[in-house]
Scaffold this motif. Structure first.
Motif, PDB file in Angstrom:
ATOM      1  N   PRO A 161       0.865  -1.203   0.012  1.00  0.00           N
ATOM      2  CA  PRO A 161      -0.084  -0.216   0.001  1.00  0.00           C
ATOM      3  C   PRO A 161       0.736   1.073   0.154  1.00  0.00           C
ATOM      4  O   PRO A 161       1.768   1.282   0.523  1.00  0.00           O
ATOM      5  N   GLY A 162       0.420   2.371  -0.851  1.00  0.00           N
ATOM      6  CA  GLY A 162       1.331   3.389  -0.866  1.00  0.00           C
ATOM      7  C   GLY A 162       2.682   3.226  -1.738  1.00  0.00           C
ATOM      8  O   GLY A 162       3.340   4.470  -2.038  1.00  0.00           O
ATOM      9  N   ALA A 163       2.578   2.087  -2.520  1.00  0.00           N
ATOM     10  CA  ALA A 163       3.823   2.058  -3.406  1.00  0.00           C
ATOM     11  C   ALA A 163       3.767   3.021  -4.641  1.00  0.00           C
ATOM     12  O   ALA A 163       4.562   3.257  -5.252  1.00  0.00           O
ATOM     13  N   VAL A 174       9.374  -0.043  -2.296  1.00  0.00           N
ATOM     14  CA  VAL A 174       9.474   1.196  -1.712  1.00  0.00           C
ATOM     15  C   VAL A 174       9.699   0.969  -0.091  1.00  0.00           C
ATOM     16  O   VAL A 174       8.756   0.046   0.314  1.00  0.00           O
ATOM     17  N   PRO A 175      10.708   1.504   0.394  1.00  0.00           N
ATOM     18  CA  PRO A 175      11.033   1.204   1.928  1.00  0.00           C
ATOM     19  C   PRO A 175       9.559   1.537   2.881  1.00  0.00           C
ATOM     20  O   PRO A 175       8.940   2.629   2.635  1.00  0.00           O
ATOM     21  N   GLN A 176       9.604   0.744   3.630  1.00  0.00           N
ATOM     22  CA  GLN A 176       8.237   0.964   4.636  1.00  0.00           C
ATOM     23  C   GLN A 176       8.311   2.297   5.204  1.00  0.00           C
ATOM     24  O   GLN A 176       7.023   2.781   5.330  1.00  0.00           O
ATOM     25  N   VAL A 221      11.081   4.577  -5.652  1.00  0.00           N
ATOM     26  CA  VAL A 221      11.150   5.754  -5.120  1.00  0.00           C
ATOM     27  C   VAL A 221      11.951   6.628  -6.021  1.00  0.00           C
ATOM     28  O   VAL A 221      12.882   6.411  -6.774  1.00  0.00           O
ATOM     29  N   GLY A 222      11.362   8.049  -6.297  1.00  0.00           N
ATOM     30  CA  GLY A 222      11.956   8.906  -7.203  1.00  0.00           C
ATOM     31  C   GLY A 222      11.025   9.768  -7.997  1.00  0.00           C
ATOM     32  O   GLY A 222       9.682   9.668  -7.468  1.00  0.00           O
ATOM     33  N   LYS A 223      11.356  10.171  -9.057  1.00  0.00           N
ATOM     34  CA  LYS A 223      10.441  11.050  -9.804  1.00  0.00           C
ATOM     35  C   LYS A 223       9.343  10.208 -10.397  1.00  0.00           C
ATOM     36  O   LYS A 223       9.558   9.192 -11.038  1.00  0.00           O
ATOM     37  N   GLU A 238       7.662  10.635 -13.415  1.00  0.00           N
ATOM     38  CA  GLU A 238       8.088  10.180 -14.689  1.00  0.00           C
ATOM     39  C   GLU A 238       9.126   9.321 -14.827  1.00  0.00           C
ATOM     40  O   GLU A 238       9.175   8.186 -15.788  1.00  0.00           O
ATOM     41  N   GLU A 239      10.150   9.210 -14.060  1.00  0.00           N
ATOM     42  CA  GLU A 239      11.411   8.493 -13.870  1.00  0.00           C
ATOM     43  C   GLU A 239      10.838   7.016 -13.824  1.00  0.00           C
ATOM     44  O   GLU A 239      11.393   5.749 -14.459  1.00  0.00           O
ATOM     45  N   ILE A 240       9.975   6.886 -12.752  1.00  0.00           N
ATOM     46  CA  ILE A 240       9.497   5.482 -12.450  1.00  0.00           C
ATOM     47  C   ILE A 240       8.775   5.022 -13.765  1.00  0.00           C
ATOM     48  O   ILE A 240       8.752   3.543 -14.128  1.00  0.00           O
ATOM     49  N   PHE A 241       7.827   5.593 -14.326  1.00  0.00           N
ATOM     50  CA  PHE A 241       7.126   5.201 -15.305  1.00  0.00           C
ATOM     51  C   PHE A 241       8.191   4.730 -16.564  1.00  0.00           C
ATOM     52  O   PHE A 241       7.602   4.019 -17.229  1.00  0.00           O
ATOM     53  N   ASP A 242       9.273   5.672 -16.786  1.00  0.00           N
ATOM     54  CA  ASP A 242      10.104   5.253 -17.913  1.00  0.00           C
ATOM     55  C   ASP A 242      10.478   3.883 -17.740  1.00  0.00           C
ATOM     56  O   ASP A 242      10.635   3.144 -18.797  1.00  0.00           O
ATOM     57  N   GLU A 243      11.080   3.510 -16.401  1.00  0.00           N
ATOM     58  CA  GLU A 243      11.342   1.907 -16.083  1.00  0.00           C
ATOM     59  C   GLU A 243      10.334   1.231 -16.485  1.00  0.00           C
ATOM     60  O   GLU A 243      10.555   0.146 -17.028  1.00  0.00           O
ATOM     61  N   ILE A 244       9.142   1.620 -15.813  1.00  0.00           N
ATOM     62  CA  ILE A 244       7.987   0.576 -16.217  1.00  0.00           C
ATOM     63  C   ILE A 244       7.752   0.488 -17.701  1.00  0.00           C
ATOM     64  O   ILE A 244       7.496  -0.778 -18.021  1.00  0.00           O
ATOM     65  N   SER A 245       7.772   1.433 -18.502  1.00  0.00           N
ATOM     66  CA  SER A 245       7.771   1.321 -19.880  1.00  0.00           C
ATOM     67  C   SER A 245       8.689   0.487 -20.656  1.00  0.00           C
ATOM     68  O   SER A 245       8.268  -0.544 -21.437  1.00  0.00           O
ATOM     69  N   SER A 246      10.064   0.356 -19.978  1.00  0.00           N
ATOM     70  CA  SER A 246      10.975  -0.329 -20.844  1.00  0.00           C
ATOM     71  C   SER A 246      10.552  -1.838 -20.194  1.00  0.00           C
ATOM     72  O   SER A 246      10.731  -2.709 -21.356  1.00  0.00           O
ATOM     73  N   VAL A 247      10.020  -2.105 -19.263  1.00  0.00           N
ATOM     74  CA  VAL A 247       9.552  -3.397 -18.966  1.00  0.00           C
ATOM     75  C   VAL A 247       8.604  -3.956 -19.895  1.00  0.00           C
ATOM     76  O   VAL A 247       8.668  -5.051 -20.474  1.00  0.00           O
ATOM     77  N   ILE A 248       7.446  -2.978 -19.863  1.00  0.00           N
ATOM     78  CA  ILE A 248       6.426  -3.360 -20.668  1.00  0.00           C
ATOM     79  C   ILE A 248       6.528  -3.383 -22.305  1.00  0.00           C
ATOM     80  O   ILE A 248       6.301  -4.280 -22.748  1.00  0.00           O
ATOM     81  N   ASN A 249       7.639  -2.609 -22.678  1.00  0.00           N
ATOM     82  CA  ASN A 249       8.111  -2.616 -23.979  1.00  0.00           C
ATOM     83  C   ASN A 249       8.810  -3.979 -24.312  1.00  0.00           C
ATOM     84  O   ASN A 249       9.069  -4.424 -25.711  1.00  0.00           O
ATOM     85  N   SER A 250       9.402  -4.570 -23.368  1.00  0.00           N
ATOM     86  CA  SER A 250      10.277  -6.034 -23.547  1.00  0.00           C
ATOM     87  C   SER A 250       9.274  -7.051 -23.648  1.00  0.00           C
ATOM     88  O   SER A 250       9.564  -8.285 -24.108  1.00  0.00           O
TER      89      SER A 250
END
Ligand code: ADP
Length: 190
Positions: free
Chosen positions: A10-12, A116-118, A173-175, A177-189
């Motif tokens: 929760p909260g991630a 994300v840390p507790q 943890v981070g911006k 947009e940056e987290i979304f970029d990481e997610i996108s690269s996984v989805i694109n794979s």
């Protein structure tokens, strides 16, 4: 077809990232928490049943959740795929999901977990509680219960997908947009 499980405590940031994934990939959002809150708002029997579990930070029983998800999948037409947010939360739910998707000739493409840390989770949830109006966001004890329930009942779901070679963990943890970029690269794979 893309069927993605967005995973994390929760909260991630699952809800936030789901919105961005939907906007980019045109997937159908299936958030069990949102569905329960909709029922709650409409005062349905299902909403009233779920309320007592949700307010305390406990999980709604598997059979109730599974039935609701199956209904949503069966009544969604013309979808490019689903983003599952907050579901599956137990191994039994994950097994049931595979069966449901199989009936439609679909399968899970992969699970993406937000790490994300507790201490940060607790801060984020309390901050959200100031505006979300959610009873489960506003009480330290309920927040702690949700994290405990996550560790005991939900974390094993990651192993379920890992065994199938479908698990990917990313830093939550981070911006945004940056987290979304990481997610996108996984989805694109996929
Ligand atoms: P969060 O990720 O912040 O905990 P959610 O909106 O995903 O919030 O869920 C809120 C509550 O709804 C949970 O604490 C739980 O009581 C109930 N719930 C949501 N999804 C499930 C699920 N898949 N299985 C059981 N209970 C669920």
């Amino acid at each position: 077809m893309l069927n993605i499980v967005l995973f994390g405590p929760p909260g991630a940031g699952k809800g936030t990232q789901s919105e961005k994934i939907i906007a980019s990939y045109g997937l159908t959002h299936l958030s069990t928490g949102d569905l329960f809150r909709k029922h709650l708002g409409e005062g349905t029997d299902l909403g009233n049943l779920a309320k007592k579990y949700m307010d305390e930070g406990h999980l709604v029983p598997d059979e109730v959740v599974i039935q609701m998800v199956e209904h949503k999948i069966n009544t969604t037409e013309e979808s490019k795929g689903f983003i599952f947010d907050g579901f599956p939360r137990t191994t039994a739910q994950a097994e049931a999901l595979d069966v449901m998707l199989g009936k439609h000739g679909m399968k899970i493409s992969g699970m993406i977990a937000l790490d994300v840390p507790q201490d940060i989770l607790k801060e984020r949830i309390k901050e959200r509680g100031k505006t979300s109006g959610r009873a489960d966001d506003q009480d330290e004890e309920k927040i702690n219960t949700r994290i405990k329930v996550y560790l005991a009942e939900t974390l094993p779901v990651a192993a379920y997908y890992e065994k199938q070679g479908k698990f990917k963990n990313i830093n939550g943890v981070g911006k945004i947009e940056e987290i979304f970029d990481e997610i996108s690269s996984v989805i694109n794979s996929y």
